[in-house]
Design a protein around this motif. Structure first.
Motif, PDB file in Angstrom:
ATOM      1  N   ILE A 173      55.776  43.503  19.178  1.00  0.00           N
ATOM      2  CA  ILE A 173      55.418  44.777  19.779  1.00  0.00           C
ATOM      3  C   ILE A 173      55.554  44.686  21.303  1.00  0.00           C
ATOM      4  CG2 ILE A 173      52.944  44.392  20.149  1.00  0.00           C
ATOM      5  CD1 ILE A 173      52.508  47.233  18.976  1.00  0.00           C
ATOM      6  N   PHE A 174      55.845  45.810  21.915  1.00  0.00           N
ATOM      7  CA  PHE A 174      56.063  45.841  23.360  1.00  0.00           C
ATOM      8  C   PHE A 174      54.740  45.816  24.111  1.00  0.00           C
ATOM      9  CE2 PHE A 174      56.528  48.373  27.303  1.00  0.00           C
ATOM     10  CZ  PHE A 174      57.406  47.530  27.979  1.00  0.00           C
ATOM     11  N   LEU A 175      54.637  44.897  25.072  1.00  0.00           N
ATOM     12  CA  LEU A 175      53.499  44.828  25.975  1.00  0.00           C
ATOM     13  C   LEU A 175      53.967  45.240  27.362  1.00  0.00           C
ATOM     14  CD1 LEU A 175      51.814  41.416  25.054  1.00  0.00           C
ATOM     15  CD2 LEU A 175      50.676  43.622  25.001  1.00  0.00           C
ATOM     16  N   GLU A 176      53.185  46.071  28.012  1.00  0.00           N
ATOM     17  CA  GLU A 176      53.541  46.502  29.365  1.00  0.00           C
ATOM     18  C   GLU A 176      52.569  45.897  30.368  1.00  0.00           C
ATOM     19  OE1 GLU A 176      54.318  50.623  31.880  1.00  0.00           O
ATOM     20  OE2 GLU A 176      54.579  50.558  29.707  1.00  0.00           O
ATOM     21  N   GLN A 177      53.130  45.359  31.459  1.00  0.00           N
ATOM     22  CA  GLN A 177      52.282  44.749  32.476  1.00  0.00           C
ATOM     23  C   GLN A 177      51.526  45.827  33.237  1.00  0.00           C
ATOM     24  OE1 GLN A 177      53.040  42.169  36.474  1.00  0.00           O
ATOM     25  NE2 GLN A 177      53.965  41.344  34.610  1.00  0.00           N
ATOM     26  N   LEU A 178      50.234  45.621  33.395  1.00  0.00           N
ATOM     27  CA  LEU A 178      49.377  46.588  34.079  1.00  0.00           C
ATOM     28  C   LEU A 178      49.230  46.254  35.560  1.00  0.00           C
ATOM     29  CD1 LEU A 178      47.295  48.931  34.123  1.00  0.00           C
ATOM     30  CD2 LEU A 178      45.550  47.231  33.447  1.00  0.00           C
ATOM     31  N   HIS A 179      48.700  45.057  35.858  1.00  0.00           N
ATOM     32  CA  HIS A 179      48.391  44.721  37.251  1.00  0.00           C
ATOM     33  C   HIS A 179      47.951  43.255  37.299  1.00  0.00           C
ATOM     34  CE1 HIS A 179      47.282  45.694  41.391  1.00  0.00           C
ATOM     35  NE2 HIS A 179      46.138  45.052  41.212  1.00  0.00           N
ATOM     36  N   THR A 180      48.070  42.654  38.479  1.00  0.00           N
ATOM     37  CA  THR A 180      47.545  41.315  38.705  1.00  0.00           C
ATOM     38  C   THR A 180      46.263  41.422  39.510  1.00  0.00           C
ATOM     39  OG1 THR A 180      49.716  40.252  38.607  1.00  0.00           O
ATOM     40  CG2 THR A 180      47.975  39.065  39.763  1.00  0.00           C
ATOM     41  N   PHE A 181      45.202  40.795  39.008  1.00  0.00           N
ATOM     42  CA  PHE A 181      43.885  40.859  39.637  1.00  0.00           C
ATOM     43  C   PHE A 181      43.575  39.504  40.272  1.00  0.00           C
ATOM     44  CE2 PHE A 181      44.155  43.964  36.309  1.00  0.00           C
ATOM     45  CZ  PHE A 181      43.540  45.083  36.848  1.00  0.00           C
ATOM     46  N   SER A 182      43.336  39.510  41.571  1.00  0.00           N
ATOM     47  CA  SER A 182      43.239  38.242  42.305  1.00  0.00           C
ATOM     48  C   SER A 182      42.051  38.152  43.258  1.00  0.00           C
ATOM     49  CB  SER A 182      44.528  38.017  43.098  1.00  0.00           C
ATOM     50  OG  SER A 182      44.754  39.084  44.010  1.00  0.00           O
ATOM     51  N   SER A 183      41.030  38.964  43.059  1.00  0.00           N
ATOM     52  CA  SER A 183      39.854  38.884  43.922  1.00  0.00           C
ATOM     53  C   SER A 183      39.299  37.460  43.917  1.00  0.00           C
ATOM     54  CB  SER A 183      38.769  39.855  43.445  1.00  0.00           C
ATOM     55  OG  SER A 183      39.216  41.186  43.554  1.00  0.00           O
ATOM     56  N   ILE A 184      38.913  36.990  45.081  1.00  0.00           N
ATOM     57  CA  ILE A 184      38.471  35.605  45.219  1.00  0.00           C
ATOM     58  C   ILE A 184      37.256  35.302  44.348  1.00  0.00           C
ATOM     59  CG2 ILE A 184      37.523  33.921  46.861  1.00  0.00           C
ATOM     60  CD1 ILE A 184      39.248  35.247  49.009  1.00  0.00           C
ATOM     61  N   ASP A 185      36.358  36.273  44.183  1.00  0.00           N
ATOM     62  CA  ASP A 185      35.107  36.029  43.473  1.00  0.00           C
ATOM     63  C   ASP A 185      35.090  36.600  42.061  1.00  0.00           C
ATOM     64  OD1 ASP A 185      35.182  38.662  44.188  1.00  0.00           O
ATOM     65  OD2 ASP A 185      33.132  38.749  44.975  1.00  0.00           O
ATOM     66  N   ARG A 186      36.253  36.839  41.466  1.00  0.00           N
ATOM     67  CA  ARG A 186      36.262  37.466  40.147  1.00  0.00           C
ATOM     68  C   ARG A 186      35.796  36.515  39.042  1.00  0.00           C
ATOM     69  NH1 ARG A 186      40.331  36.558  36.740  1.00  0.00           N
ATOM     70  NH2 ARG A 186      39.767  38.509  35.713  1.00  0.00           N
ATOM     71  N   HIS A 187      35.819  35.200  39.289  1.00  0.00           N
ATOM     72  CA  HIS A 187      35.329  34.200  38.338  1.00  0.00           C
ATOM     73  C   HIS A 187      34.231  33.396  39.026  1.00  0.00           C
ATOM     74  CE1 HIS A 187      35.249  30.698  35.640  1.00  0.00           C
ATOM     75  NE2 HIS A 187      35.880  31.443  34.755  1.00  0.00           N
ATOM     76  N   PRO A 188      33.117  33.105  38.335  1.00  0.00           N
ATOM     77  CA  PRO A 188      31.983  32.454  39.009  1.00  0.00           C
ATOM     78  C   PRO A 188      32.173  30.981  39.337  1.00  0.00           C
ATOM     79  CG  PRO A 188      31.518  32.733  36.672  1.00  0.00           C
ATOM     80  CD  PRO A 188      32.804  33.465  36.941  1.00  0.00           C
ATOM     81  N   GLU A 189      33.137  30.298  38.706  1.00  0.00           N
ATOM     82  CA  GLU A 189      33.244  28.853  38.879  1.00  0.00           C
ATOM     83  C   GLU A 189      34.489  28.401  39.633  1.00  0.00           C
ATOM     84  OE1 GLU A 189      32.892  27.191  34.951  1.00  0.00           O
ATOM     85  OE2 GLU A 189      30.701  27.087  35.105  1.00  0.00           O
ATOM     86  N   GLU A 190      35.549  29.198  39.616  1.00  0.00           N
ATOM     87  CA  GLU A 190      36.796  28.782  40.248  1.00  0.00           C
ATOM     88  C   GLU A 190      37.635  30.001  40.592  1.00  0.00           C
ATOM     89  OE1 GLU A 190      39.645  26.906  37.562  1.00  0.00           O
ATOM     90  OE2 GLU A 190      38.441  27.567  35.851  1.00  0.00           O
ATOM     91  N   ARG A 191      38.690  29.778  41.341  1.00  0.00           N
ATOM     92  CA  ARG A 191      39.614  30.852  41.677  1.00  0.00           C
ATOM     93  C   ARG A 191      40.547  31.070  40.492  1.00  0.00           C
ATOM     94  NH1 ARG A 191      42.649  32.835  46.247  1.00  0.00           N
ATOM     95  NH2 ARG A 191      43.252  34.929  45.571  1.00  0.00           N
ATOM     96  N   VAL A 192      40.506  32.268  39.910  1.00  0.00           N
ATOM     97  CA  VAL A 192      41.356  32.599  38.763  1.00  0.00           C
ATOM     98  C   VAL A 192      42.116  33.884  39.065  1.00  0.00           C
ATOM     99  CG1 VAL A 192      41.442  33.186  36.316  1.00  0.00           C
ATOM    100  CG2 VAL A 192      39.776  31.496  37.128  1.00  0.00           C
TER     101      VAL A 192
END
Length: 221
Positions: free
Chosen positions: A64-83
């Protein structure tokens, strides 16, 4: 240093309700919390390949076709590391697939987009971004091919649009616009097993559907 992941927004429509497929984590800082199904990128794997693998693991879907939405890169989006995560979205019929939790997940189920549990990290933000994209898309491209059976009624098609847009559409206007697009082919059949008046069945004209997805249109409400 940072890690790279993908997250999938798997939308479905059932009984006139727009739904999203969520998983409940079993380990780590998100243990017990609900979120979008996703995974880390493996060595030698592209973003799209990782997203398709994630989709296949939870639904068994491989083509099935998947469409890319967006890349999320906020520094604090993960509590333990940069993701840094890239989100993809797709539309499927929930009743057609046996969805399942992954090996590191407690549960997996469909939720109405209007009745969600608290979501982990920034997944609520990602979901809202996906809903906005989906509602913009429905105004400029045809939808329904992955959400309806091969033969369907105009009422069923209208429910899809109403569920995605979260509004009530005027029935005569909707039908007129859809039929004027020459997107639908009358199957010259009626519904069966209905207690009320049986409605006519239609199917999509595949070539026109693909053409409209490519060149787009404006769907006036």
């Amino acid at each position: 240093m940072y890690s790279v992941s993908v997250d999938n927004l798997i939308f479905g429509c059932r009984d006139g309700v727009l739904e999203i497929f969520l998983i409940q984590h079993a380990h780590g800082p998100a243990s017990g919390k609900w979120g979008l199904p996703g995974d880390w990128i493996k060595d030698g794997e592209s973003l799209e390949e990782a997203a398709l693998r994630t989709l296949s693991t939870r639904t068994g879907i491989t083509d099935i076709f998947l469409e890319q939405l967006h890349t999320f890169s906020s520094i604090d989006r993960h509590p333990e590391e940069r993701v840094i995560t890239t989100a993809y979205y797709t539309l499927i019929r929930p009743q057609d697939f046996a969805t399942m939790a992954g090996s590191h997940e407690l549960d997996a189920r469909w939720f109405s987009v209007n009745q969600l549990p608290p979501l982990m990290y920034d997944h609520q933000h990602i979901l809202q971004r996906g809903l906005l994209k989906l509602r913009q898309k429905v105004r400029h491209e045809p939808i329904g091919f992955n959400l309806l059976p091969a033969k369907f009624t105009l009422a069923e098609l209208q429910k899809i649009y109403e569920a995605v847009l979260n509004i009530k559409l005027n029935k005569p206007n909707f039908r007129r616009k859809m039929l004027n697009m020459n997107l639908l082919i009358d199957c010259l059949e009626k519904q069966t097993g209905q207690a009320h008046r049986a409605a006519s069945l239609y199917r999509f004209d595949q070539s026109i559907y693909n053409d409209l997805k490519t060149r787009g249109f404006v769907f006036e409400l």
